[in-house]
Motif scaffolding. Structure first.
Motif, PDB file in Angstrom:
ATOM      1  N   MET A  78     -39.561  42.207  -8.521  1.00  0.00           N
ATOM      2  CA  MET A  78     -38.045  41.862  -8.602  1.00  0.00           C
ATOM      3  C   MET A  78     -37.511  40.908  -9.623  1.00  0.00           C
ATOM      4  N   LYS A  79     -36.792  41.369 -10.543  1.00  0.00           N
ATOM      5  CA  LYS A  79     -36.321  40.331 -11.747  1.00  0.00           C
ATOM      6  C   LYS A  79     -35.168  39.636 -11.201  1.00  0.00           C
ATOM      7  N   LEU A  80     -34.868  38.385 -11.963  1.00  0.00           N
ATOM      8  CA  LEU A  80     -33.406  37.530 -11.682  1.00  0.00           C
ATOM      9  C   LEU A  80     -32.562  38.232 -12.340  1.00  0.00           C
ATOM     10  N   THR A  81     -31.398  38.159 -11.834  1.00  0.00           N
ATOM     11  CA  THR A  81     -30.260  38.608 -12.520  1.00  0.00           C
ATOM     12  C   THR A  81     -29.645  37.592 -13.448  1.00  0.00           C
ATOM     13  N   GLU A  82     -28.676  38.100 -14.236  1.00  0.00           N
ATOM     14  CA  GLU A  82     -27.900  37.175 -15.210  1.00  0.00           C
ATOM     15  C   GLU A  82     -27.194  35.985 -14.476  1.00  0.00           C
ATOM     16  N   ILE A  83     -26.737  36.027 -13.039  1.00  0.00           N
ATOM     17  CA  ILE A  83     -25.938  35.363 -12.345  1.00  0.00           C
ATOM     18  C   ILE A  83     -26.948  34.300 -11.930  1.00  0.00           C
ATOM     19  N   GLN A  84     -28.115  34.628 -11.448  1.00  0.00           N
ATOM     20  CA  GLN A  84     -29.004  33.896 -11.014  1.00  0.00           C
ATOM     21  C   GLN A  84     -29.848  33.011 -11.898  1.00  0.00           C
ATOM     22  N   ILE A  85     -29.644  33.526 -13.146  1.00  0.00           N
ATOM     23  CA  ILE A  85     -30.132  32.477 -14.223  1.00  0.00           C
ATOM     24  C   ILE A  85     -29.092  31.402 -14.591  1.00  0.00           C
ATOM     25  N   THR A  86     -27.780  31.999 -14.648  1.00  0.00           N
ATOM     26  CA  THR A  86     -26.826  30.876 -14.701  1.00  0.00           C
ATOM     27  C   THR A  86     -26.830  29.830 -13.705  1.00  0.00           C
ATOM     28  N   ASN A  87     -27.002  30.268 -12.523  1.00  0.00           N
ATOM     29  CA  ASN A  87     -27.287  29.525 -11.246  1.00  0.00           C
ATOM     30  C   ASN A  87     -28.319  28.433 -11.428  1.00  0.00           C
ATOM     31  N   LEU A  88     -29.485  28.806 -11.925  1.00  0.00           N
ATOM     32  CA  LEU A  88     -30.801  27.992 -12.269  1.00  0.00           C
ATOM     33  C   LEU A  88     -30.284  26.842 -13.528  1.00  0.00           C
ATOM     34  N   TYR A  89     -29.337  27.233 -14.456  1.00  0.00           N
ATOM     35  CA  TYR A  89     -28.990  26.266 -15.286  1.00  0.00           C
ATOM     36  C   TYR A  89     -28.207  25.157 -14.647  1.00  0.00           C
ATOM     37  N   GLN A  90     -27.373  25.566 -13.690  1.00  0.00           N
ATOM     38  CA  GLN A  90     -26.294  24.761 -13.044  1.00  0.00           C
ATOM     39  C   GLN A  90     -27.254  23.805 -12.251  1.00  0.00           C
ATOM     40  N   PHE A  91     -28.263  24.564 -11.499  1.00  0.00           N
ATOM     41  CA  PHE A  91     -29.135  23.698 -10.764  1.00  0.00           C
ATOM     42  C   PHE A  91     -30.044  22.470 -11.529  1.00  0.00           C
ATOM     43  N   THR A  92     -30.200  22.794 -12.631  1.00  0.00           N
ATOM     44  CA  THR A  92     -31.025  21.846 -13.582  1.00  0.00           C
ATOM     45  C   THR A  92     -30.113  20.682 -13.819  1.00  0.00           C
ATOM     46  N   ARG A  93     -28.821  21.184 -14.019  1.00  0.00           N
ATOM     47  CA  ARG A  93     -27.804  20.217 -14.328  1.00  0.00           C
ATOM     48  C   ARG A  93     -27.591  19.097 -13.212  1.00  0.00           C
ATOM     49  N   GLN A  94     -27.544  19.813 -12.078  1.00  0.00           N
ATOM     50  CA  GLN A  94     -27.438  18.880 -10.735  1.00  0.00           C
ATOM     51  C   GLN A  94     -28.456  18.033 -10.573  1.00  0.00           C
ATOM     52  N   HIS A  95     -29.714  18.313 -11.187  1.00  0.00           N
ATOM     53  CA  HIS A  95     -30.834  17.346 -11.027  1.00  0.00           C
ATOM     54  C   HIS A  95     -30.980  16.762 -12.098  1.00  0.00           C
ATOM     55  N   PHE A  96     -29.730  16.216 -12.770  1.00  0.00           N
ATOM     56  CA  PHE A  96     -29.929  15.444 -14.052  1.00  0.00           C
ATOM     57  C   PHE A  96     -30.541  15.922 -15.233  1.00  0.00           C
ATOM     58  N   VAL A  97     -30.723  17.097 -15.456  1.00  0.00           N
ATOM     59  CA  VAL A  97     -31.329  17.436 -16.796  1.00  0.00           C
ATOM     60  C   VAL A  97     -29.836  17.769 -17.521  1.00  0.00           C
ATOM     61  N   TYR A  98     -29.406  17.198 -18.538  1.00  0.00           N
ATOM     62  CA  TYR A  98     -28.063  17.523 -19.080  1.00  0.00           C
ATOM     63  C   TYR A  98     -28.184  18.132 -20.634  1.00  0.00           C
ATOM     64  N   HIS A  99     -29.309  18.158 -21.194  1.00  0.00           N
ATOM     65  CA  HIS A  99     -29.479  18.835 -22.437  1.00  0.00           C
ATOM     66  C   HIS A  99     -30.124  20.419 -22.427  1.00  0.00           C
ATOM     67  N   TYR A 100     -29.167  21.304 -23.199  1.00  0.00           N
ATOM     68  CA  TYR A 100     -29.818  22.627 -22.999  1.00  0.00           C
ATOM     69  C   TYR A 100     -31.217  23.038 -23.274  1.00  0.00           C
ATOM     70  N   ASP A 101     -31.809  22.310 -24.564  1.00  0.00           N
ATOM     71  CA  ASP A 101     -33.175  22.601 -24.700  1.00  0.00           C
ATOM     72  C   ASP A 101     -34.055  22.202 -23.612  1.00  0.00           C
ATOM     73  N   VAL A 102     -33.814  21.077 -22.634  1.00  0.00           N
ATOM     74  CA  VAL A 102     -34.813  20.863 -21.777  1.00  0.00           C
ATOM     75  C   VAL A 102     -34.426  21.856 -20.527  1.00  0.00           C
ATOM     76  N   GLN A 103     -33.317  22.016 -20.180  1.00  0.00           N
ATOM     77  CA  GLN A 103     -32.599  23.104 -19.277  1.00  0.00           C
ATOM     78  C   GLN A 103     -33.586  24.356 -19.431  1.00  0.00           C
ATOM     79  N   THR A 104     -33.253  24.769 -20.752  1.00  0.00           N
ATOM     80  CA  THR A 104     -33.938  26.300 -21.093  1.00  0.00           C
ATOM     81  C   THR A 104     -35.444  26.365 -20.446  1.00  0.00           C
ATOM     82  N   GLU A 105     -36.034  25.351 -20.722  1.00  0.00           N
ATOM     83  CA  GLU A 105     -37.717  25.477 -20.416  1.00  0.00           C
ATOM     84  C   GLU A 105     -37.877  25.651 -18.970  1.00  0.00           C
TER      85      GLU A 105
END
Lengths: 235, 112
Positions: free
Chosen positions: A1-28
């Motif tokens: 099962m693959k992750l959906t677009e919405i779940q990926i967006t959720n993961l970006y928000q999740f990293t931000r909630q855990h103090f990762v503010y920059h997109y390059d770090v978030q992406t990895e």
């Protein structure tokens, strides 16, 4: 099962909630979590997305993403210095070398004038005020960017605001230092004055590059540093 | 599972060696590959892997490539020219280390 677009967006928000503010770090981190979640699902398809995500996050240890952020920051600091030095070096080759020498000679002449320290302290104060105003404006712009959820890269933030501490606050520190120690140039011999003039010249160049040259070249530098920069900003 | 602490100092060498044999890899792939090669004996933790990768990148040993895979971006690491040279050095150091440990831990059965 693959992750959906919405779940990926959720993961970006999740990293931000855990103090990762920059997109390059978030992406990895997002890609890593996504892979891991998909792996967890393969073993146990019944587990929910949130549960799998939290399970995956736990593997990063009690400090969460902190170690990753810190290492990335260090790496980027190194990179910023390299870029800064590359542009500063230009001022020591022709034709800019002439300007550098002129600055050096002017500073050297100024420090020999009686009561030069008063003139320098006043100039420092004026520069500090100007810089503070500029810094405030940039900060406001930055905040607006954060609000609109724009993707900010780590190096982008460094070029825009932190500048490895070559900011107006340094002027303020210098001002304080000269004011408090009641610095007096007239008692110093020629070698000291030459040294001071050289240091001041270098500082002026570093400030100029960090505050004016790099921000102007930001786009170019970001593209050079991040292969994904164009891809992301055009989306 | 063996003592993970013993592996800690070798993380960079492990990463470099993997990249030397696999051309380009992404973070998660590295953790899985190590697990597979060591049959689960060594599990690289995510909290250690990424800082190590970023350090190697800062030192100019690794290069980065980004590709869109499905609905997300993936960051691949690759050895630079310097990285290839450094891999050889590190592997040599590792051999030396293994030999020395062999002498210390098991002198009777040493290979020499």
């Amino acid at each position: 099962m693959k992750l959906t677009e919405i779940q990926i967006t959720n993961l970006y928000q999740f990293t931000r909630q855990h103090f990762v503010y920059h997109y390059d770090v978030q992406t990895e981190l997002v890609d890593h979590l996504a892979n891991d979640i998909e792996g967890i699902w393969e073993e146990n398809p019944k587990i929910s997305f949130e549960e799998a995500r939290d399970k995956s996050f736990k593997k990063f240890g009690i400090f969460g993403f902190m170690d990753v952020i810190e290492a990335k920051q260090k790496q980027m600091n190194k990179r910023y210095w390299k870029i800064l030095l590359r542009f500063v070096k230009e001022w020591f080759t022709l034709p800019k070398l002439i300007t550098t020498l002129l600055i050096f000679l002017s500073v050297f002449c100024i420090v020999q004038i009686p009561f030069a320290e008063i003139a320098i302290v006043s100039v420092l104060l004026i520069l500090a005020v100007f810089e503070m105003v500029a810094a405030y404006r940039i900060r406001k712009k930055h905040k607006a960017k954060e609000k609109t959820d724009e993707k900010i890269f780590l190096l982008e933030a460094m070029i825009g605001t932190t500048k490895n501490s070559f900011t107006g606050f340094t002027f303020l520190h210098l001002f304080n230092f000269m004011n408090l120690t009641k610095f007096d140039f007239s008692g110093l011999n020629m070698y000291w004055l030459l040294l001071i003039a050289a240091i001041v010249t270098l500082l002026i160049i570093f400030f100029y590059v960090a505050n004016y040259v790099l921000p102007q070249k930001a786009e170019e530098l970001l593209q050079e540093t991040y292969p994904e920069y164009k891809l992301v900003k055009n989306v | 599972m063996g003592n993970q602490k013993l592996y800690k100092g070798s993380l960079q060498t492990i990463i470099l060696k993997l990249l030397a044999t696999n051309d380009k890899m992404y973070g998660y792939e590295i953790t899985q590959k190590v697990k597979e090669l060591t049959k689960g004996e060594l599990k690289i933790t995510e909290g250690a892997l990424y800082p190590a990768l970023h350090k190697l990148e800062a030192d100019g040993l690794l290069n980065v490539e980004v590709a869109k895979v499905g609905n997300r971006l993936r960051k691949y690491y690759k050895l630079t020219e310097n990285g290839t040279k450094e891999t050889a050095n590190k592997l040599e150091e590792m051999q030396e280390f293994l030999k020395t440990m062999q002498h210390l831990v098991n002198p009777k059965f040493s290979l020499e």
